[in-house]
Design an enzyme around this catalytic site. Structure first.
Site, PDB file in Angstrom:
ATOM      1  N   ASP A  50       0.826  -1.206   0.000  1.00 26.37           N
ATOM      2  CA  ASP A  50       0.000   0.000   0.000  1.00 26.37           C
ATOM      3  C   ASP A  50       0.863   1.260   0.000  1.00 26.37           C
ATOM      4  O   ASP A  50       0.538   2.255  -0.662  1.00 26.37           O
ATOM      5  CB  ASP A  50      -0.922   0.028   1.219  1.00 26.37           C
ATOM      6  N   ALA A  51       1.965   1.232   0.754  1.00 31.46           N
ATOM      7  CA  ALA A  51       2.850   2.391   0.802  1.00 31.46           C
ATOM      8  C   ALA A  51       3.461   2.664  -0.562  1.00 31.46           C
ATOM      9  O   ALA A  51       3.607   3.823  -0.972  1.00 31.46           O
ATOM     10  CB  ALA A  51       3.954   2.166   1.837  1.00 31.46           C
TER      11      ALA A  51
ATOM     12  N   THR B   8       2.083   1.839  -3.474  1.00 29.77           N
ATOM     13  CA  THR B   8       0.989   2.337  -4.318  1.00 29.77           C
ATOM     14  C   THR B   8       0.754   3.831  -4.085  1.00 29.77           C
ATOM     15  O   THR B   8       0.673   4.621  -5.033  1.00 29.77           O
ATOM     16  CB  THR B   8      -0.318   1.581  -3.999  1.00 29.77           C
TER      17      THR B   8
ATOM     18  N   ASP C 191       3.052   0.620 -10.368  1.00 29.58           N
ATOM     19  CA  ASP C 191       1.749  -0.002 -10.539  1.00 29.58           C
ATOM     20  C   ASP C 191       1.894  -1.517 -10.651  1.00 29.58           C
ATOM     21  O   ASP C 191       0.991  -2.258 -10.272  1.00 29.58           O
ATOM     22  CB  ASP C 191       1.062   0.569 -11.786  1.00 29.58           C
TER      23      ASP C 191
ATOM     24  N   ASP D  30       3.809  -2.902  -6.810  1.00 22.61           N
ATOM     25  CA  ASP D  30       2.991  -3.144  -5.615  1.00 22.61           C
ATOM     26  C   ASP D  30       2.221  -4.449  -5.712  1.00 22.61           C
ATOM     27  O   ASP D  30       2.030  -5.146  -4.715  1.00 22.61           O
ATOM     28  CB  ASP D  30       2.054  -1.960  -5.334  1.00 22.61           C
ATOM     29  N   GLY D  31       1.796  -4.788  -6.932  1.00 21.31           N
ATOM     30  CA  GLY D  31       1.089  -6.057  -7.111  1.00 21.31           C
ATOM     31  C   GLY D  31       1.997  -7.249  -6.857  1.00 21.31           C
ATOM     32  O   GLY D  31       1.587  -8.242  -6.241  1.00 21.31           O
TER      33      GLY D  31
ATOM     34  N   ARG E 205       1.532 -10.116  -3.829  1.00 21.59           N
ATOM     35  CA  ARG E 205       1.500 -11.563  -4.065  1.00 21.59           C
ATOM     36  C   ARG E 205       2.608 -12.275  -3.292  1.00 21.59           C
ATOM     37  O   ARG E 205       2.388 -13.342  -2.723  1.00 21.59           O
ATOM     38  CB  ARG E 205       1.613 -11.851  -5.563  1.00 21.59           C
TER      39      ARG E 205
ATOM     40  N   ASP F 273      -5.100   4.897  -9.499  1.00 24.56           N
ATOM     41  CA  ASP F 273      -4.768   4.993 -10.928  1.00 24.56           C
ATOM     42  C   ASP F 273      -5.505   6.150 -11.584  1.00 24.56           C
ATOM     43  O   ASP F 273      -4.974   6.824 -12.477  1.00 24.56           O
ATOM     44  CB  ASP F 273      -5.137   3.693 -11.657  1.00 24.56           C
TER      45      ASP F 273
END
Length: 225
Positions: free
Chosen positions: A28-29, A31, A65, A68-69, A73, A90
């Protein structure tokens, strides 16, 4: 186009993601930080004519983008909150990029056609994801199309960098025109997808579609969408 490169991007970002997680940095940070930098860079660099510098900074942080994903995971923290946060932020980044171009070309950039096309891209670029979200809220799908977010960003940032490097503004003007057209086509494609699914639902059960209060005139979302 860029969505097909997700596998390669994951392999590239995995070591970085692991290092950040070891340091205690949350997905989150990453993002939020990436979005803040993109918004600040776009709304400062572009309106002041620093097209190349702004594009370089934005491009680096747009990559978060994907980062962070990968972090989510790897940490086993993928879930609806992360997806919601990522998609919502976004919209801020996209709006700032096109909004910065609008401010520059309506101001000292002095090119009303390019500014108008950037504004059209900003508006249509917000409708594309809304169409998908609204369809999913009604239990249907509306993904795909010829102008997904990654492709739009790649094209506008590349053209902006070239203009900042010294190419004529017409390069960006043409790209923005094509993006506006492609975004409009994507909206129509997604509307057609939903219409086909809605008709199939009617044929299957004889109703008017999914029961959703906000789908009726005056419903919950009908007043704000």
């Amino acid at each position: 186009m860029l969505n097909r490169l997700r596998g390669a991007m994951t392999r590239i970002f995995t070591p970085v993601a692991d290092a950040l997680l070891r340091l205690g940095v949350s997905p989150d940070a990453v993002t939020i930080t990436g979005t803040v930098v993109v918004v600040v860079a776009a709304l400062w660099a572009f309106p002041t004519g620093h097209l190349l510098a702004g594009t370089l900074v934005i491009t680096v942080f747009v990559l978060t983008d994907s980062l962070d994903g990968v972090m989510a995971r790897r940490a086993g923290r993928s879930g609806p909150w992360g997806a919601f946060l990522d998609s919502t932020l976004d919209r801020f980044g996209d709006a700032a990029i096109f909004g910065g171009l609008v401010l520059w070309f309506f101001g000292d950039g002095d090119d009303r056609l390019t500014a108008t096309l950037a504004l059209a891209c900003l508006i249509l670029g917000s409708v594309v994801p809304y169409a998908r979200a609204r369809a999913e809220g009604l239990g249907m799908t509306a993904s795909g199309g010829i102008a997904e977010r990654a492709d739009r960003l790649l094209l506008v940032l590349t053209a902006t960098a070239f203009v900042g490097f010294g190419l004529p503004v017409v390069v960006l003007t043409v790209v923005l025109a094509l993006l506006a057209l492609a975004s409009a086509i994507t909206v129509v494609q997604r509307m057609a997808m939903v219409r086909r699914q809605a008709r199939a639902l009617v044929a299957a059960d004889g109703t008017t579609g999914p029961a959703a209060p906000d789908a009726r005139p005056g419903g919950a979302e009908g007043t704000v969408a």
